[in-house]
Design a protein around this motif. Structure first.
Motif, PDB file in Angstrom:
ATOM      1  N   ASP A   1       0.885  -1.156   0.000  1.00 50.25           N
ATOM      2  CA  ASP A   1       0.000   0.000   0.000  1.00 50.25           C
ATOM      3  C   ASP A   1       0.929   1.213   0.000  1.00 50.25           C
ATOM      4  O   ASP A   1       1.427   1.627   1.060  1.00 50.25           O
ATOM      5  N   LEU A   2       1.170   1.736  -1.195  1.00 49.36           N
ATOM      6  CA  LEU A   2       2.194   2.783  -1.296  1.00 49.36           C
ATOM      7  C   LEU A   2       1.793   4.095  -0.613  1.00 49.36           C
ATOM      8  O   LEU A   2       2.642   4.946  -0.368  1.00 49.36           O
ATOM      9  N   SER A   3       0.498   4.198  -0.249  1.00 47.79           N
ATOM     10  CA  SER A   3       0.108   5.410   0.484  1.00 47.79           C
ATOM     11  C   SER A   3       0.692   5.377   1.909  1.00 47.79           C
ATOM     12  O   SER A   3       0.672   6.375   2.618  1.00 47.79           O
ATOM     13  N   LYS A   4       1.196   4.210   2.305  1.00 48.98           N
ATOM     14  CA  LYS A   4       1.787   4.098   3.651  1.00 48.98           C
ATOM     15  C   LYS A   4       3.313   4.032   3.621  1.00 48.98           C
ATOM     16  O   LYS A   4       3.956   3.650   4.599  1.00 48.98           O
ATOM     17  N   VAL A   5       3.876   4.362   2.473  1.00 52.76           N
ATOM     18  CA  VAL A   5       5.340   4.398   2.342  1.00 52.76           C
ATOM     19  C   VAL A   5       5.724   5.825   1.972  1.00 52.76           C
ATOM     20  O   VAL A   5       5.150   6.397   1.035  1.00 52.76           O
ATOM     21  N   HIS A   6       6.685   6.404   2.713  1.00 55.70           N
ATOM     22  CA  HIS A   6       6.913   7.849   2.591  1.00 55.70           C
ATOM     23  C   HIS A   6       8.370   8.202   2.341  1.00 55.70           C
ATOM     24  O   HIS A   6       9.266   7.637   2.971  1.00 55.70           O
ATOM     25  N   GLU A   7       8.538   9.161   1.474  1.00 59.16           N
ATOM     26  CA  GLU A   7       9.864   9.770   1.339  1.00 59.16           C
ATOM     27  C   GLU A   7      10.125  10.589   2.587  1.00 59.16           C
ATOM     28  O   GLU A   7       9.202  11.217   3.120  1.00 59.16           O
ATOM     29  N   LEU A   8      11.382  10.624   3.008  1.00 65.00           N
ATOM     30  CA  LEU A   8      11.701  11.475   4.155  1.00 65.00           C
ATOM     31  C   LEU A   8      12.014  12.892   3.666  1.00 65.00           C
ATOM     32  O   LEU A   8      11.618  13.884   4.292  1.00 65.00           O
ATOM     33  N   GLY A   9      12.750  12.956   2.544  1.00 66.43           N
ATOM     34  CA  GLY A   9      13.091  14.254   1.968  1.00 66.43           C
ATOM     35  C   GLY A   9      13.885  15.129   2.910  1.00 66.43           C
ATOM     36  O   GLY A   9      13.668  16.334   3.001  1.00 66.43           O
ATOM     37  N   HIS A  10      14.839  14.525   3.618  1.00 66.04           N
ATOM     38  CA  HIS A  10      15.624  15.303   4.584  1.00 66.04           C
ATOM     39  C   HIS A  10      16.747  16.070   3.886  1.00 66.04           C
ATOM     40  O   HIS A  10      17.559  15.476   3.162  1.00 66.04           O
ATOM     41  N   LYS A  11      16.800  17.350   4.120  1.00 65.36           N
ATOM     42  CA  LYS A  11      17.931  18.169   3.655  1.00 65.36           C
ATOM     43  C   LYS A  11      18.337  19.028   4.832  1.00 65.36           C
ATOM     44  O   LYS A  11      17.675  20.009   5.150  1.00 65.36           O
ATOM     45  N   GLY A  12      19.437  18.637   5.486  1.00 62.24           N
ATOM     46  CA  GLY A  12      19.834  19.366   6.696  1.00 62.24           C
ATOM     47  C   GLY A  12      21.212  19.965   6.543  1.00 62.24           C
ATOM     48  O   GLY A  12      21.726  20.110   5.431  1.00 62.24           O
ATOM     49  N   GLN A  13      21.813  20.267   7.701  1.00 65.84           N
ATOM     50  CA  GLN A  13      23.137  20.884   7.684  1.00 65.84           C
ATOM     51  C   GLN A  13      24.211  19.884   7.239  1.00 65.84           C
ATOM     52  O   GLN A  13      25.152  20.237   6.541  1.00 65.84           O
TER      53      GLN A  13
ATOM     54  N   TYR B   1      23.344  16.261   6.346  1.00 70.80           N
ATOM     55  CA  TYR B   1      22.878  15.111   5.579  1.00 70.80           C
ATOM     56  C   TYR B   1      21.747  15.476   4.640  1.00 70.80           C
ATOM     57  O   TYR B   1      20.926  16.348   4.946  1.00 70.80           O
ATOM     58  N   SER B   2      21.749  14.744   3.531  1.00 71.00           N
ATOM     59  CA  SER B   2      20.669  14.878   2.573  1.00 71.00           C
ATOM     60  C   SER B   2      20.210  13.461   2.258  1.00 71.00           C
ATOM     61  O   SER B   2      20.960  12.674   1.674  1.00 71.00           O
ATOM     62  N   VAL B   3      19.027  13.113   2.717  1.00 73.06           N
ATOM     63  CA  VAL B   3      18.573  11.721   2.619  1.00 73.06           C
ATOM     64  C   VAL B   3      17.127  11.708   2.132  1.00 73.06           C
ATOM     65  O   VAL B   3      16.226  12.217   2.799  1.00 73.06           O
ATOM     66  N   LYS B   4      16.918  11.079   0.987  1.00 69.08           N
ATOM     67  CA  LYS B   4      15.589  11.103   0.396  1.00 69.08           C
ATOM     68  C   LYS B   4      14.640  10.067   1.033  1.00 69.08           C
ATOM     69  O   LYS B   4      13.525  10.381   1.400  1.00 69.08           O
ATOM     70  N   GLY B   5      15.110   8.816   1.160  1.00 67.24           N
ATOM     71  CA  GLY B   5      14.232   7.768   1.659  1.00 67.24           C
ATOM     72  C   GLY B   5      13.175   7.418   0.641  1.00 67.24           C
ATOM     73  O   GLY B   5      13.166   7.985  -0.455  1.00 67.24           O
ATOM     74  N   PRO B   6      12.230   6.523   0.922  1.00 72.15           N
ATOM     75  CA  PRO B   6      12.116   5.773   2.177  1.00 72.15           C
ATOM     76  C   PRO B   6      13.188   4.698   2.313  1.00 72.15           C
ATOM     77  O   PRO B   6      13.963   4.472   1.396  1.00 72.15           O
ATOM     78  N   LEU B   7      13.187   4.069   3.460  1.00 75.40           N
ATOM     79  CA  LEU B   7      14.076   2.944   3.712  1.00 75.40           C
ATOM     80  C   LEU B   7      13.610   1.750   2.873  1.00 75.40           C
ATOM     81  O   LEU B   7      12.425   1.666   2.526  1.00 75.40           O
ATOM     82  N   ASN B   8      14.499   0.832   2.573  1.00 76.79           N
ATOM     83  CA  ASN B   8      14.081  -0.357   1.830  1.00 76.79           C
ATOM     84  C   ASN B   8      13.871  -1.546   2.761  1.00 76.79           C
ATOM     85  O   ASN B   8      14.276  -2.666   2.488  1.00 76.79           O
ATOM     86  N   ILE B   9      13.281  -1.243   3.916  1.00 84.15           N
ATOM     87  CA  ILE B   9      12.867  -2.316   4.835  1.00 84.15           C
ATOM     88  C   ILE B   9      11.652  -1.792   5.603  1.00 84.15           C
ATOM     89  O   ILE B   9      11.579  -0.589   5.902  1.00 84.15           O
TER      90      ILE B   9
END
Ligand SMILES: Cc1cc2nc3c(=O)[nH]c(=O)nc-3n(C[C@H](O)[C@H](O)[C@H](O)COP(=O)(O)O)c2cc1C
Length: 443
Positions: A179-191, A193-201
Protein backbone atom coordinates in the motif's frame (compact mmCIF):
# COMPACT_ATOMS: atom_id res chain seq x y z
CA UNK A 1 1.19 0.30 43.47
CA UNK A 2 3.73 -2.23 42.31
CA UNK A 3 7.33 -1.71 43.39
CA UNK A 4 9.66 0.05 40.97
CA UNK A 5 12.21 -2.40 39.60
CA UNK A 6 15.73 -2.08 38.22
CA UNK A 7 16.77 -2.53 34.62
CA UNK A 8 19.89 -4.60 34.12
CA UNK A 9 22.07 -5.35 31.12
CA UNK A 10 25.53 -6.76 30.56
CA UNK A 11 28.48 -5.23 28.73
CA UNK A 12 29.58 -8.35 26.85
CA UNK A 13 33.32 -8.43 26.17
CA UNK A 14 34.72 -11.85 25.20
CA UNK A 15 37.99 -11.27 27.06
CA UNK A 16 36.28 -9.76 30.11
CA UNK A 17 35.86 -6.17 31.26
CA UNK A 18 38.79 -6.26 33.67
CA UNK A 19 42.01 -5.37 31.85
CA UNK A 20 43.52 -8.76 32.67
CA UNK A 21 40.32 -10.73 33.31
CA UNK A 22 41.11 -13.11 30.45
CA UNK A 23 44.02 -14.49 32.51
CA UNK A 24 41.70 -15.72 35.27
CA UNK A 25 41.55 -19.54 35.40
CA UNK A 26 38.74 -20.80 33.15
CA UNK A 27 38.01 -17.36 31.65
CA UNK A 28 37.31 -17.02 27.95
CA UNK A 29 40.15 -15.15 26.34
CA UNK A 30 38.90 -13.77 23.05
CA UNK A 31 36.36 -11.32 21.73
CA UNK A 32 36.13 -13.37 18.56
CA UNK A 33 34.51 -16.42 20.09
CA UNK A 34 30.87 -16.96 19.13
CA UNK A 35 30.43 -19.80 21.61
CA UNK A 36 31.48 -17.51 24.46
CA UNK A 37 28.91 -14.89 23.41
CA UNK A 38 26.20 -17.54 23.07
CA UNK A 39 26.93 -18.59 26.63
CA UNK A 40 26.79 -14.97 27.87
CA UNK A 41 23.43 -14.51 26.08
CA UNK A 42 22.07 -17.71 27.64
CA UNK A 43 23.13 -16.49 31.11
CA UNK A 44 21.34 -13.17 30.42
CA UNK A 45 18.10 -15.03 29.73
CA UNK A 46 18.53 -17.27 32.78
CA UNK A 47 18.84 -14.11 34.87
CA UNK A 48 15.99 -12.32 32.98
CA UNK A 49 18.27 -9.39 32.10
CA UNK A 50 16.92 -6.58 29.94
CA UNK A 51 19.77 -6.63 27.43
CA UNK A 52 23.16 -7.73 26.24
CA UNK A 53 25.33 -4.84 25.02
CA UNK A 54 28.21 -4.93 22.53
CA UNK A 55 30.56 -1.95 22.36
CA UNK A 56 32.72 -0.93 19.43
CA UNK A 57 35.55 1.25 18.22
CA UNK A 58 36.99 1.65 14.76
CA UNK A 59 40.73 1.19 15.11
CA UNK A 60 43.33 -1.37 16.16
CA UNK A 61 45.02 -0.21 19.35
CA UNK A 62 47.76 -2.58 20.47
CA UNK A 63 48.72 -2.72 24.13
CA UNK A 64 45.46 -1.41 25.58
CA UNK A 65 42.46 -3.29 26.93
CA UNK A 66 42.36 -6.66 25.10
CA UNK A 67 38.59 -6.37 24.62
CA UNK A 68 39.19 -3.25 22.56
CA UNK A 69 42.04 -4.58 20.44
CA UNK A 70 40.12 -6.99 18.23
CA UNK A 71 36.40 -7.64 18.14
CA UNK A 72 33.41 -8.57 16.03
CA UNK A 73 31.37 -5.87 14.31
CA UNK A 74 28.40 -5.50 16.71
CA UNK A 75 25.34 -5.87 14.45
CA UNK A 76 26.86 -8.94 12.81
CA UNK A 77 27.47 -10.55 16.19
CA UNK A 78 24.04 -9.58 17.52
CA UNK A 79 22.34 -11.02 14.43
CA UNK A 80 23.97 -14.35 15.20
CA UNK A 81 22.83 -14.10 18.84
CA UNK A 82 19.28 -13.26 17.78
CA UNK A 83 19.08 -16.85 16.54
CA UNK A 84 20.14 -18.40 19.86
CA UNK A 85 17.92 -16.28 22.14
CA UNK A 86 14.25 -15.40 22.50
CA UNK A 87 13.94 -12.56 25.01
CA UNK A 88 17.09 -10.65 25.85
CA UNK A 89 17.51 -7.23 24.23
CA UNK A 90 20.42 -6.88 21.80
CA UNK A 91 22.13 -3.48 21.87
CA UNK A 92 24.99 -2.69 19.51
CA UNK A 93 27.22 0.31 18.94
CA UNK A 94 27.48 2.30 15.71
CA UNK A 95 29.29 5.58 15.16
CA UNK A 96 27.60 8.74 13.91
CA UNK A 97 30.95 10.16 12.85
CA UNK A 98 32.01 7.33 10.54
CA UNK A 99 28.72 5.89 9.23
CA UNK A 100 25.84 7.03 7.04
CA UNK A 101 22.32 7.34 8.52
CA UNK A 102 20.73 5.24 5.76
CA UNK A 103 23.07 2.29 6.44
CA UNK A 104 22.69 2.50 10.22
CA UNK A 105 18.88 2.76 9.97
CA UNK A 106 18.85 -0.32 7.77
CA UNK A 107 21.23 -2.37 9.92
CA UNK A 108 19.27 -1.86 13.13
CA UNK A 109 15.91 -2.24 11.39
CA UNK A 110 17.17 -5.58 10.10
CA UNK A 111 18.30 -6.60 13.59
CA UNK A 112 14.92 -5.60 15.01
CA UNK A 113 13.13 -7.77 12.45
CA UNK A 114 15.54 -10.69 12.89
CA UNK A 115 15.20 -10.65 16.68
CA UNK A 116 11.45 -10.07 16.86
CA UNK A 117 11.77 -6.58 18.38
CA UNK A 118 14.87 -6.74 20.56
CA UNK A 119 17.28 -4.31 18.87
CA UNK A 120 18.90 -1.23 20.39
CA UNK A 121 21.43 1.20 18.91
CA UNK A 122 24.14 2.69 21.12
CA UNK A 123 24.81 6.04 19.46
CA UNK A 124 28.48 7.00 19.78
CA UNK A 125 30.40 9.90 18.29
CA UNK A 126 33.77 8.02 18.43
CA UNK A 127 36.65 9.38 20.44
CA UNK A 128 39.70 7.74 18.85
CA UNK A 129 41.93 9.87 16.59
CA UNK A 130 43.14 6.55 15.08
CA UNK A 131 39.61 5.93 13.75
CA UNK A 132 39.69 9.18 11.75
CA UNK A 133 42.76 7.89 9.94
CA UNK A 134 40.94 4.70 8.99
CA UNK A 135 38.28 6.72 7.22
CA UNK A 136 40.60 9.26 5.60
CA UNK A 137 39.11 12.01 7.74
CA UNK A 138 40.26 14.73 10.08
CA UNK A 139 39.29 14.31 13.74
CA UNK A 140 36.09 16.34 14.24
CA UNK A 141 35.90 18.55 17.35
CA UNK A 142 34.10 17.16 20.38
CA UNK A 143 31.01 19.42 20.40
CA UNK A 144 30.75 19.44 16.63
CA UNK A 145 30.62 15.62 16.71
CA UNK A 146 27.53 15.93 18.90
CA UNK A 147 25.87 18.40 16.49
CA UNK A 148 26.38 15.90 13.68
CA UNK A 149 25.10 13.10 15.92
CA UNK A 150 21.89 14.98 16.70
CA UNK A 151 21.00 15.36 13.01
CA UNK A 152 22.16 11.79 12.26
CA UNK A 153 19.76 10.34 14.84
CA UNK A 154 16.87 12.48 13.58
CA UNK A 155 17.43 11.13 10.08
CA UNK A 156 17.65 7.52 11.26
CA UNK A 157 14.43 7.85 13.26
CA UNK A 158 12.74 9.50 10.28
CA UNK A 159 13.78 6.60 8.07
CA UNK A 160 12.43 4.10 10.61
CA UNK A 161 9.08 5.90 10.24
CA UNK A 162 9.19 5.92 6.45
CA UNK A 163 7.13 2.74 6.35
CA UNK A 164 3.89 2.72 8.29
CA UNK A 165 2.65 -0.47 9.93
CA UNK A 166 0.68 -2.56 7.49
CA UNK A 167 2.25 -1.06 4.36
CA UNK A 168 3.16 -4.45 2.96
CA UNK A 169 -0.08 -6.14 2.02
CA UNK A 170 0.94 -9.29 0.09
CA UNK A 171 -2.58 -10.00 -1.14
CA UNK A 172 -2.31 -13.10 -3.35
CA UNK A 173 -5.88 -12.67 -4.61
CA UNK A 174 -5.60 -9.10 -5.81
CA UNK A 175 -1.88 -9.09 -6.51
CA UNK A 176 -1.43 -5.98 -4.40
CA UNK A 177 1.93 -6.24 -2.68
CA UNK A 178 2.27 -2.79 -1.08
CA UNK A 179 0.00 0.00 0.00
CA UNK A 180 2.19 2.78 -1.30
CA UNK A 181 0.11 5.41 0.48
CA UNK A 182 1.79 4.10 3.65
CA UNK A 183 5.34 4.40 2.34
CA UNK A 184 6.91 7.85 2.59
CA UNK A 185 9.86 9.77 1.34
CA UNK A 186 11.70 11.47 4.15
CA UNK A 187 13.09 14.25 1.97
CA UNK A 188 15.62 15.30 4.58
CA UNK A 189 17.93 18.17 3.65
CA UNK A 190 19.83 19.37 6.70
CA UNK A 191 23.14 20.88 7.68
CA UNK A 192 25.09 17.62 7.38
CA UNK A 193 22.88 15.11 5.58
CA UNK A 194 20.67 14.88 2.57
CA UNK A 195 18.57 11.72 2.62
CA UNK A 196 15.59 11.10 0.40
CA UNK A 197 14.23 7.77 1.66
CA UNK A 198 12.12 5.77 2.18
CA UNK A 199 14.08 2.94 3.71
CA UNK A 200 14.08 -0.36 1.83
CA UNK A 201 12.87 -2.32 4.83
CA UNK A 202 9.45 -2.23 6.48
CA UNK A 203 8.59 -0.76 9.87
CA UNK A 204 10.08 -2.93 12.59
CA UNK A 205 8.40 -4.85 15.43
CA UNK A 206 9.35 -2.14 17.95
CA UNK A 207 8.38 0.65 15.57
CA UNK A 208 11.85 1.97 16.14
CA UNK A 209 14.80 0.18 17.75
CA UNK A 210 15.69 1.56 21.19
CA UNK A 211 18.13 4.49 21.26
CA UNK A 212 21.00 4.27 23.73
CA UNK A 213 23.57 6.99 24.34
CA UNK A 214 26.51 7.52 26.67
CA UNK A 215 27.88 11.03 26.52
CA UNK A 216 28.56 12.58 29.90
CA UNK A 217 29.97 15.95 28.80
CA UNK A 218 27.54 18.91 28.74
CA UNK A 219 26.81 18.43 25.02
CA UNK A 220 26.60 14.65 25.52
CA UNK A 221 24.09 15.07 28.35
CA UNK A 222 21.94 17.43 26.32
CA UNK A 223 21.77 14.95 23.46
CA UNK A 224 21.07 12.07 25.86
CA UNK A 225 18.17 13.96 27.40
CA UNK A 226 16.70 14.67 23.99
CA UNK A 227 17.05 11.28 22.29
CA UNK A 228 18.22 8.52 24.63
CA UNK A 229 15.81 5.89 25.92
CA UNK A 230 18.73 4.32 27.78
CA UNK A 231 21.71 6.32 29.02
CA UNK A 232 25.00 4.63 29.90
CA UNK A 233 27.25 6.53 32.27
CA UNK A 234 30.21 6.29 34.63
CA UNK A 235 29.32 7.34 38.18
CA UNK A 236 31.47 6.87 41.26
CA UNK A 237 29.74 8.81 44.02
CA UNK A 238 26.10 8.70 44.98
CA UNK A 239 25.46 12.43 45.28
CA UNK A 240 27.24 13.24 41.99
CA UNK A 241 25.27 10.45 40.33
CA UNK A 242 22.03 11.88 41.70
CA UNK A 243 22.87 15.29 40.28
CA UNK A 244 23.64 13.74 36.88
CA UNK A 245 20.40 11.75 37.02
CA UNK A 246 18.30 14.82 37.80
CA UNK A 247 20.04 16.79 35.09
CA UNK A 248 19.40 14.25 32.33
CA UNK A 249 15.78 13.83 33.40
CA UNK A 250 15.41 17.61 33.29
CA UNK A 251 16.81 17.67 29.76
CA UNK A 252 14.36 14.91 28.82
CA UNK A 253 11.38 16.82 30.22
CA UNK A 254 12.55 20.01 28.49
CA UNK A 255 12.57 18.04 25.23
CA UNK A 256 8.91 17.13 25.82
CA UNK A 257 9.59 13.58 26.98
CA UNK A 258 8.47 11.66 30.03
CA UNK A 259 11.36 11.19 32.48
CA UNK A 260 10.66 7.47 32.91
CA UNK A 261 11.22 6.98 29.19
CA UNK A 262 14.87 7.87 29.65
CA UNK A 263 16.49 5.07 31.70
CA UNK A 264 19.79 6.02 33.31
CA UNK A 265 22.13 3.10 33.87
CA UNK A 266 25.64 3.63 35.28
CA UNK A 267 28.21 0.88 34.76
CA UNK A 268 29.10 -1.41 37.67
CA UNK A 269 31.75 -4.11 38.02
CA UNK A 270 30.41 -6.88 40.27
CA UNK A 271 32.93 -9.18 41.94
CA UNK A 272 30.88 -11.73 43.82
CA UNK A 273 31.87 -14.46 46.25
CA UNK A 274 29.81 -16.58 48.58
CA UNK A 275 31.32 -14.42 51.36
CA UNK A 276 32.92 -10.97 51.40
CA UNK A 277 36.30 -12.62 52.04
CA UNK A 278 35.94 -14.92 49.04
CA UNK A 279 35.08 -11.93 46.81
CA UNK A 280 38.06 -9.94 48.10
CA UNK A 281 40.33 -12.93 47.39
CA UNK A 282 39.03 -13.07 43.79
CA UNK A 283 39.71 -9.37 43.38
CA UNK A 284 43.23 -9.74 44.81
CA UNK A 285 43.88 -12.58 42.40
CA UNK A 286 42.71 -10.49 39.44
CA UNK A 287 45.05 -7.67 40.44
CA UNK A 288 48.08 -9.97 40.26
CA UNK A 289 47.52 -10.19 36.48
CA UNK A 290 47.51 -6.45 35.75
CA UNK A 291 50.40 -5.13 33.68
CA UNK A 292 51.22 -1.50 34.20
CA UNK A 293 51.50 -0.43 30.55
CA UNK A 294 48.01 -1.52 29.68
CA UNK A 295 46.59 0.00 32.89
CA UNK A 296 48.29 3.33 32.09
CA UNK A 297 46.96 3.29 28.52
CA UNK A 298 43.46 2.60 29.77
CA UNK A 299 43.71 5.48 32.24
CA UNK A 300 44.91 7.83 29.47
CA UNK A 301 41.96 6.83 27.25
CA UNK A 302 39.52 7.41 30.07
CA UNK A 303 40.85 10.90 30.76
CA UNK A 304 41.37 11.76 27.10
CA UNK A 305 44.96 12.83 27.93
CA UNK A 306 48.36 11.11 28.13
CA UNK A 307 48.52 10.52 31.87
CA UNK A 308 52.01 8.96 31.91
CA UNK A 309 53.48 12.49 32.06
CA UNK A 310 52.14 13.03 35.59
CA UNK A 311 53.67 11.54 38.79
CA UNK A 312 51.52 8.68 40.07
CA UNK A 313 52.03 9.69 43.69
CA UNK A 314 51.03 13.29 43.10
CA UNK A 315 47.50 14.71 43.08
CA UNK A 316 45.17 14.19 40.12
CA UNK A 317 46.25 17.09 37.87
CA UNK A 318 43.92 19.85 36.69
CA UNK A 319 43.54 18.93 33.04
CA UNK A 320 42.51 21.06 30.07
CA UNK A 321 39.17 20.08 28.52
CA UNK A 322 39.78 17.10 26.24
CA UNK A 323 38.67 17.01 22.64
CA UNK A 324 38.35 13.24 22.96
CA UNK A 325 36.42 12.49 26.14
CA UNK A 326 35.17 14.68 28.96
CA UNK A 327 32.66 12.91 31.16
CA UNK A 328 34.91 10.48 33.04
CA UNK A 329 37.59 13.05 33.79
CA UNK A 330 35.02 15.28 35.53
CA UNK A 331 33.61 12.45 37.65
CA UNK A 332 37.03 11.00 38.63
CA UNK A 333 38.60 14.40 39.39
CA UNK A 334 35.67 15.33 41.64
CA UNK A 335 36.03 12.09 43.57
CA UNK A 336 39.82 12.44 43.84
CA UNK A 337 39.53 16.00 45.18
CA UNK A 338 36.93 15.07 47.71
CA UNK A 339 38.79 12.01 49.01
CA UNK A 340 42.33 13.39 48.70
CA UNK A 341 43.22 10.69 46.16
CA UNK A 342 46.55 10.54 44.37
CA UNK A 343 46.71 9.68 40.70
CA UNK A 344 47.82 6.18 41.75
CA UNK A 345 44.53 5.64 43.62
CA UNK A 346 42.62 6.45 40.44
CA UNK A 347 45.02 4.31 38.42
CA UNK A 348 44.33 1.35 40.72
CA UNK A 349 40.58 1.87 40.45
CA UNK A 350 40.83 1.91 36.66
CA UNK A 351 42.91 -1.27 36.69
CA UNK A 352 40.26 -2.95 38.86
CA UNK A 353 37.09 -1.67 37.26
CA UNK A 354 38.06 0.40 34.19
CA UNK A 355 36.91 3.41 36.12
CA UNK A 356 33.38 2.11 36.79
CA UNK A 357 31.76 1.61 40.18
CA UNK A 358 33.05 -1.51 41.91
CA UNK A 359 30.77 -3.75 43.99
CA UNK A 360 32.85 -6.49 45.59
CA UNK A 361 31.45 -8.88 48.20
CA UNK A 362 28.87 -11.50 49.06
CA UNK A 363 25.51 -11.49 47.22
CA UNK A 364 24.03 -9.52 50.10
CA UNK A 365 26.81 -6.92 50.05
CA UNK A 366 26.52 -6.43 46.28
CA UNK A 367 22.71 -6.26 46.44
CA UNK A 368 22.96 -3.74 49.31
CA UNK A 369 25.14 -1.42 47.19
CA UNK A 370 22.79 -1.72 44.21
CA UNK A 371 19.73 -1.10 46.37
CA UNK A 372 21.28 1.96 48.04
CA UNK A 373 22.06 3.59 44.67
CA UNK A 374 18.72 2.59 43.16
CA UNK A 375 16.60 3.81 46.08
CA UNK A 376 18.88 6.83 46.51
CA UNK A 377 17.47 8.34 43.33
CA UNK A 378 20.69 7.99 41.34
CA UNK A 379 19.73 5.51 38.65
CA UNK A 380 17.15 3.26 37.00
CA UNK A 381 19.43 0.22 36.94
CA UNK A 382 22.95 -0.85 35.96
CA UNK A 383 25.07 -1.96 33.06
CA UNK A 384 27.05 -4.84 34.53
CA UNK A 385 30.68 -5.16 33.51
CA UNK A 386 31.80 -8.60 34.73
CA UNK A 387 35.57 -8.85 35.15
CA UNK A 388 35.66 -12.04 33.07
CA UNK A 389 33.33 -14.58 31.47
CA UNK A 390 31.70 -16.94 32.11
CA UNK A 391 32.38 -17.37 35.85
CA UNK A 392 32.28 -13.79 37.12
CA UNK A 393 29.04 -13.14 35.20
CA UNK A 394 27.44 -16.42 36.23
CA UNK A 395 28.28 -15.63 39.88
CA UNK A 396 26.21 -12.47 39.50
CA UNK A 397 23.36 -14.21 37.69
CA UNK A 398 23.14 -17.17 40.05
CA UNK A 399 23.92 -15.46 43.38
CA UNK A 400 22.94 -11.77 43.17
CA UNK A 401 19.87 -11.92 40.87
CA UNK A 402 17.95 -14.21 43.28
CA UNK A 403 18.81 -11.81 46.12
CA UNK A 404 17.48 -8.83 44.11
CA UNK A 405 14.37 -10.83 43.19
CA UNK A 406 13.80 -11.73 46.84
CA UNK A 407 13.90 -8.01 47.68
CA UNK A 408 11.39 -7.26 44.91
CA UNK A 409 13.99 -5.14 43.09
CA UNK A 410 14.19 -7.20 39.91
CA UNK A 411 11.73 -9.16 37.75
CA UNK A 412 11.30 -12.90 38.31
CA UNK A 413 10.34 -13.42 34.68
CA UNK A 414 10.03 -11.50 31.47
CA UNK A 415 6.65 -9.81 31.05
CA UNK A 416 7.09 -9.24 27.32
CA UNK A 417 9.28 -10.22 24.43
CA UNK A 418 10.61 -6.91 23.09
CA UNK A 419 13.36 -4.69 24.48
CA UNK A 420 10.85 -1.81 24.71
CA UNK A 421 8.59 -3.98 26.86
CA UNK A 422 11.46 -4.91 29.19
CA UNK A 423 12.40 -1.24 29.58
CA UNK A 424 8.84 0.04 30.00
CA UNK A 425 9.05 2.07 26.78
CA UNK A 426 6.02 2.60 24.55
CA UNK A 427 6.11 1.83 20.84
CA UNK A 428 6.75 5.22 19.20
CA UNK A 429 4.05 6.73 17.11
CA UNK A 430 4.80 6.86 13.38
CA UNK A 431 5.06 10.54 12.36
CA UNK A 432 3.45 9.92 8.96
CA UNK A 433 0.55 7.96 10.43
CA UNK A 434 0.04 10.70 12.99
CA UNK A 435 0.10 13.42 10.33
CA UNK A 436 -2.48 11.50 8.33
CA UNK A 437 -4.82 11.01 11.28
CA UNK A 438 -4.43 14.66 12.26
CA UNK A 439 -5.27 15.69 8.69
CA UNK A 440 -8.32 13.41 8.69
CA UNK A 441 -9.36 14.80 12.08
CA UNK A 442 -9.17 18.32 10.63
CA UNK A 443 -11.59 17.53 7.83
C1 LIG B 1 28.82 2.01 29.51
C2 LIG B 1 29.47 2.80 28.39
C3 LIG B 1 29.66 2.19 27.17
C4 LIG B 1 30.28 2.87 26.12
N1 LIG B 1 30.48 2.23 24.93
C5 LIG B 1 31.15 2.86 23.94
C6 LIG B 1 31.43 2.18 22.73
O1 LIG B 1 31.11 1.02 22.55
N2 LIG B 1 32.11 2.85 21.77
C7 LIG B 1 32.51 4.16 21.91
O2 LIG B 1 33.12 4.72 20.98
N3 LIG B 1 32.24 4.83 23.05
C8 LIG B 1 31.59 4.20 24.06
N4 LIG B 1 31.35 4.86 25.22
C9 LIG B 1 31.83 6.24 25.32
C10 LIG B 1 30.74 7.26 25.09
O3 LIG B 1 30.02 7.04 23.92
C11 LIG B 1 31.32 8.67 25.03
O4 LIG B 1 32.13 8.81 23.89
C12 LIG B 1 32.18 8.95 26.19
O5 LIG B 1 31.41 8.77 27.36
C13 LIG B 1 32.76 10.34 26.11
O6 LIG B 1 31.76 11.28 25.85
P1 LIG B 1 31.70 12.66 26.64
O7 LIG B 1 32.91 13.43 26.18
O8 LIG B 1 30.40 13.27 26.23
O9 LIG B 1 31.76 12.28 28.09
C14 LIG B 1 30.71 4.21 26.29
C15 LIG B 1 30.49 4.84 27.53
C16 LIG B 1 29.88 4.16 28.58
C17 LIG B 1 29.68 4.86 29.87
Amino acid sequence: MSQRQMHLGVYAVGSGNHIAGWRYPGATTSGENLEAFKQIAASCERGKLDFLFVGDSLAFLPGGHPGQVTRFEPTTLLSALSCTTTHVGLIGTASTTYSEPFSVARQFASLDHLSGGRAGWNVVTSTLPEAAENFGREMVDHDHRYEIAAEFVDVVQGLWDSWEDGARIENKETGQYYDLSKVHELGHKGQFYSVKGPLNITRTPQGRPVIVQAGSSPSGQALAGRIAEVVFTVQLELDVAREYYDNIKRYAVAAGRRPEHCNILPGMVPIVGRTDEEAQAKLAQLMTYVDSTSAMQTMSRRFGHDMSQYPLDGPVPDLPVSNLKQGYSTVASAKAKRLGYTLRDIYNEIAIARGYLLACGSPTTVADIMQEWFEGGALDGFVLLPAHFPEAFDDFIDLVIPELQKRGLFRKDYQGTTLREHLGLPKPENRFARARSEAQGDK
